[in-house]
Design a protein around this motif. Structure first.
Motif, PDB file in Angstrom:
ATOM      1  N   THR A   1       5.456   2.667 -10.532  1.00 30.21           N
ATOM      2  CA  THR A   1       3.893   2.798  -9.882  1.00 30.21           C
ATOM      3  C   THR A   1       2.835   1.823 -10.748  1.00 30.21           C
ATOM      4  OG1 THR A   1       2.240   3.999  -9.176  1.00 30.21           O
ATOM      5  CG2 THR A   1       3.068   4.872 -11.197  1.00 30.21           C
TER       6      THR A   1
ATOM      7  N   ARG B   1       7.103   4.696  -6.612  1.00 28.65           N
ATOM      8  CA  ARG B   1       6.186   5.952  -6.194  1.00 28.65           C
ATOM      9  C   ARG B   1       4.753   5.673  -5.978  1.00 28.65           C
ATOM     10  NH1 ARG B   1       9.567   9.669  -8.988  1.00 28.65           N
ATOM     11  NH2 ARG B   1      11.063   8.514 -10.120  1.00 28.65           N
ATOM     12  N   GLY B   2       4.397   5.506  -4.636  1.00 30.00           N
ATOM     13  CA  GLY B   2       3.017   5.306  -4.536  1.00 30.00           C
ATOM     14  C   GLY B   2       2.487   3.939  -4.938  1.00 30.00           C
TER      15      GLY B   2
ATOM     16  N   THR C   1      10.092  -4.376  -6.029  1.00 30.88           N
ATOM     17  CA  THR C   1       9.039  -4.682  -5.533  1.00 30.88           C
ATOM     18  C   THR C   1       9.145  -6.093  -4.687  1.00 30.88           C
ATOM     19  OG1 THR C   1       7.675  -3.423  -6.944  1.00 30.88           O
ATOM     20  CG2 THR C   1       6.413  -4.857  -5.869  1.00 30.88           C
TER      21      THR C   1
ATOM     22  N   SER D   1       0.702   0.367  -5.443  1.00 31.33           N
ATOM     23  CA  SER D   1      -0.049  -0.366  -4.286  1.00 31.33           C
ATOM     24  C   SER D   1      -0.525  -1.358  -5.269  1.00 31.33           C
ATOM     25  CB  SER D   1      -1.395   0.431  -4.072  1.00 31.33           C
ATOM     26  OG  SER D   1      -0.772   1.426  -3.447  1.00 31.33           O
TER      27      SER D   1
ATOM     28  N   LYS E   1       0.708  -1.167   0.149  1.00 26.17           N
ATOM     29  CA  LYS E   1       0.108   0.096  -0.084  1.00 26.17           C
ATOM     30  C   LYS E   1       0.813   1.414  -0.117  1.00 26.17           C
ATOM     31  CE  LYS E   1      -4.284   1.668   1.807  1.00 26.17           C
ATOM     32  NZ  LYS E   1      -4.725   2.178   3.140  1.00 26.17           N
ATOM     33  N   ASP E   2       0.583   2.096  -1.222  1.00 28.40           N
ATOM     34  CA  ASP E   2       1.286   3.375  -1.044  1.00 28.40           C
ATOM     35  C   ASP E   2       2.808   3.270  -0.803  1.00 28.40           C
ATOM     36  OD1 ASP E   2      -1.086   4.359  -1.833  1.00 28.40           O
ATOM     37  OD2 ASP E   2      -1.714   4.783   0.487  1.00 28.40           O
ATOM     38  N   VAL E   3       3.426   2.450  -1.405  1.00 24.29           N
ATOM     39  CA  VAL E   3       4.852   2.453  -1.140  1.00 24.29           C
ATOM     40  C   VAL E   3       5.708   3.376  -2.109  1.00 24.29           C
ATOM     41  CG1 VAL E   3       6.874   0.873  -1.436  1.00 24.29           C
ATOM     42  CG2 VAL E   3       4.802   0.110  -0.131  1.00 24.29           C
ATOM     43  N   ASP E   4       6.781   4.246  -1.283  1.00 24.13           N
ATOM     44  CA  ASP E   4       7.967   4.912  -1.969  1.00 24.13           C
ATOM     45  C   ASP E   4       8.964   4.150  -1.409  1.00 24.13           C
ATOM     46  OD1 ASP E   4       6.118   6.653  -3.048  1.00 24.13           O
ATOM     47  OD2 ASP E   4       6.265   8.251  -1.217  1.00 24.13           O
TER      48      ASP E   4
ATOM     49  N   THR F   1       8.132   4.963   2.831  1.00 28.61           N
ATOM     50  CA  THR F   1       6.889   5.286   3.420  1.00 28.61           C
ATOM     51  C   THR F   1       5.774   3.972   2.672  1.00 28.61           C
ATOM     52  OG1 THR F   1       6.105   6.427   1.632  1.00 28.61           O
ATOM     53  CG2 THR F   1       7.134   7.754   3.598  1.00 28.61           C
ATOM     54  N   GLY F   2       4.589   3.840   3.383  1.00 29.63           N
ATOM     55  CA  GLY F   2       3.662   2.922   2.818  1.00 29.63           C
ATOM     56  C   GLY F   2       3.698   1.649   3.911  1.00 29.63           C
ATOM     57  N   SER F   3       3.207   0.441   3.496  1.00 29.57           N
ATOM     58  CA  SER F   3       3.289  -0.553   4.013  1.00 29.57           C
ATOM     59  C   SER F   3       3.066  -1.998   3.452  1.00 29.57           C
ATOM     60  CB  SER F   3       1.939  -0.633   5.202  1.00 29.57           C
ATOM     61  OG  SER F   3       0.647  -0.773   4.574  1.00 29.57           O
TER      62      SER F   3
END
Lengths: 311, 236
Positions: free
Chosen positions: B213, B20-21, B45, B23, B7-10, B57-59
């Motif tokens: 992304t 970039r963001g 990824t 998901s 989710k929303d990973v940078d 950031t992100g999870s």
């Protein structure tokens, strides 16, 4: 000539024990751990201190040596683990040269740390821990006579034989451990490909710590044996022996376990033969000439091309 | 929330942003393909899901756990195995030793032996070469070994990074067939491929990744018909 060879093998077994630690560490993280020789020295000082400080240790006879070996293994092994965790691990991704210089710094730290605690003078090995005293008889005049075994036209004293046998057993055990066990396999895997190893579930940091423990403990054992045999230790004794062990590792093929053993024995023999031919003052020159020769002519060492069993 | 949910990973390599963001999600039992060009962020990824890289950031959630900060070797123990890009076989170790390493987190020796035999049953060529060094195998055999090695833990989630790379078309089909089998036996599969055609044949769903992304997603059969995918990745 037999005697020359026997002496060479005896000295070579010390080189081999220390070279193993050098080579294991190089194999797994590609670092020349120049503090390794000083761990050997530290092991000897730990042994000496135990002989003086543990009450009643004198009553154990030769068992005292077993006790100090054990203490030395635990403390030098732990020191190795701490050095890796505090000084080398933070630099795991830094340029090689930074880590190498840190290793040299660590070497000075150990040398002058020991000098600070025990003083700059050579320390006599306590008489309750001298190997030759346990393995000798008293003759009619009251003088101690070393027991020895004739081998062809030469001879090895019991003390030399005990040390040689102990070194061989340790090396065989290590070879089995690296070659056959789950942990040994993990060490070889990291040496080949660290990322792939962690994708197999290998805890890379824990395994590297284990390598440092084992390598340092073997140096510690060599330190105690050195003290128990030669009866005198100094805070700089690890410097030259460390360099010799490094030479041995290079001669055998650094990173290669069997290379370290072979290189140690080879260097011992070369030195022994060389000094017989040229005189004792050439001993160190001889060793380092071989280091330079190997580095220029065959930098992969004797077993270097056989990449099998690397690490 | 999906079974595996990114989710929303940078994610950054130094100052360079790789994801970039990003998901996406994978449900239990699926084969999901990540498609995209070289440098799109596919391998990054997978390595992030494997715990090799950590997002800024992100999870990442999986099977009810937040695994964003869990280390690679722990994740293997929990049930995520990866077949890395370029296979990364331990070249001077025998086929059998490679497989044993795959079972590093499995404590019971009998279980490891049983699973190694199962791999030999699935890929008989490996059995014939069990005492041969990994580095001496052909590319196809090495890929089989890399897959076999990842199966020894009996993973719940199998990540495959470019399993078709450098293989002849016939071998690609064989490897895809094996992956299909593994999935049918109950393992969820997340596969990264440049060979979109081969991957879309076995996948249930796919995501197209570009510049870190997700730009397209959907059932594999639909994407295989999508004009944009055909032009960019199927080369038709």
């Amino acid at each position: 000539m037999t005697q020359v060879i026997l002496n060479g093998l005896f000295v070579g077994s010390f080189y081999a024990l220390i070279a193993l630690g050098y080579s294991m560490v190089y194999g797994i993280i590609k670092l020349l751990n120049f503090a390794h020789g000083d761990i050997f020295m530290f092991g000897a000082y730990i042994g000496m201190t135990c002989l003086v400080a543990i009450p009643g240790i004198g009553s154990l006879g030769i068992g005292a040596l077993a006790v100090i070996l054990l203490v030395s293994i635990v403390l030098t092994g732990t020191t190795g683990v701490l050095i890796e965790a505090l000084a080398y691990r933070p630099l795991r991704t830094a340029p090689r040269l930074s880590v190498l210089i840190t290793a040299v710094g660590m070497s000075f730290f150990l040398e002058y740390g020991v000098r600070q605690i025990w003083g700059p003078d050579p320390q006599p090995w306590p008489s309750n821990g001298r190997l030759s005293d346990f393995l000798s008889t008293t003759d009619a005049t009251g003088a101690k006579q070393q027991l020895s075994v004739p081998i062809f036209d030469g001879a090895l004293t019991y003390s030399q034989l005990v040390i040689l046998a102990f070194a061989v057993v340790l090396m065989a055990a290590l070879a089995l451990y690296i070659g056959k066990t789950r942990e040994g396999r993990a060490m070889r895997a990291i040496a080949l490909d660290q990322r792939a190893a962690s994708l197999m579930g290998v805890n890379v940091n824990a395994t590297i710590s284990r390598v440092f423990f084992i390598g340092s403990a073997m140096a510690g054992v060599a330190g105690v044996m050195h003290g128990a045999y030669y009866s005198s230790i100094t805070f700089l004794m690890g410097f030259l022996l460390g360099l010799k062990a490094f030479t041995a590792a290079v001669i055998g093929g650094i990173g290669n376990l069997y290379g370290a053993m072979l290189g140690g024995l080879t260097l011992g023999l070369l030195e022994s033969i060389g000094t017989t031919l040229l005189g004792g003052e050439w001993k160190d020159v001889f060793a380092f000439v071989f280091l330079i020769l190997f580095l220029t002519v065959k930098p992969t060492g004797i077993l270097g091309e056989r990449v099998v069993e690397r690490m | 929330m999906s079974w595996l949910e990114v989710k929303d990973v940078d994610l950054f390599y130094g100052k360079v942003q790789a994801l970039r963001g990003l998901s996406f999600g994978v449900e239990q039992g699926e084969i999901v393909a990540l498609l995209g060009n070289n440098g799109a962020g596919k391998s990054t990824t997978l390595n992030m899901v494997s715990g090799i890289f950590r997002p800024a950031t992100g999870s990442v959630n999986w099977d009810g756990h937040d695994i964003t900060k869990i280390k690679a070797h722990k994740l293997v123990e929990m049930g995520i195995a990866q077949v890395p890009e370029g296979r990364r076989i331990f070249s001077t170790m025998t086929v059998e030793e490679n497989l044993k390493l795959g079972g590093y987190t499995v404590r019971d020796k009998a279980t490891i032996t049983r699973r190694i035999e199962r791999v030999f049953h699935l890929m008989p060529r490996l059995g014939e070469r069990r005492s041969q060094e990994g580095g001496t195998l052909s590319g196809g055999e090495q890929q089989m070994l890399a897959i076999g090695r990842a199966l020894i833990t009996s993973p719940k989630l199998l990540l495959l990074d470019e399993p078709s790379m450098g293989l002849a078309p016939l071998l690609v089909a064989q490897v895809m067939e094996i992956i299909h089998h593994i999935n049918e036996a109950g393992t969820t599969v997340l596969i990264v491929e440049q060979n979109a055609k081969a991957a879309l044949k076995i996948a249930h769903r796919a995501y197209v990744i570009d510049n870190g992304t997700v730009t397209l997603s959907g059932p594999a059969a639909e994407l295989a018909q999508d004009q944009r995918v055909i032009e960019a990745y199927l080369g038709m």
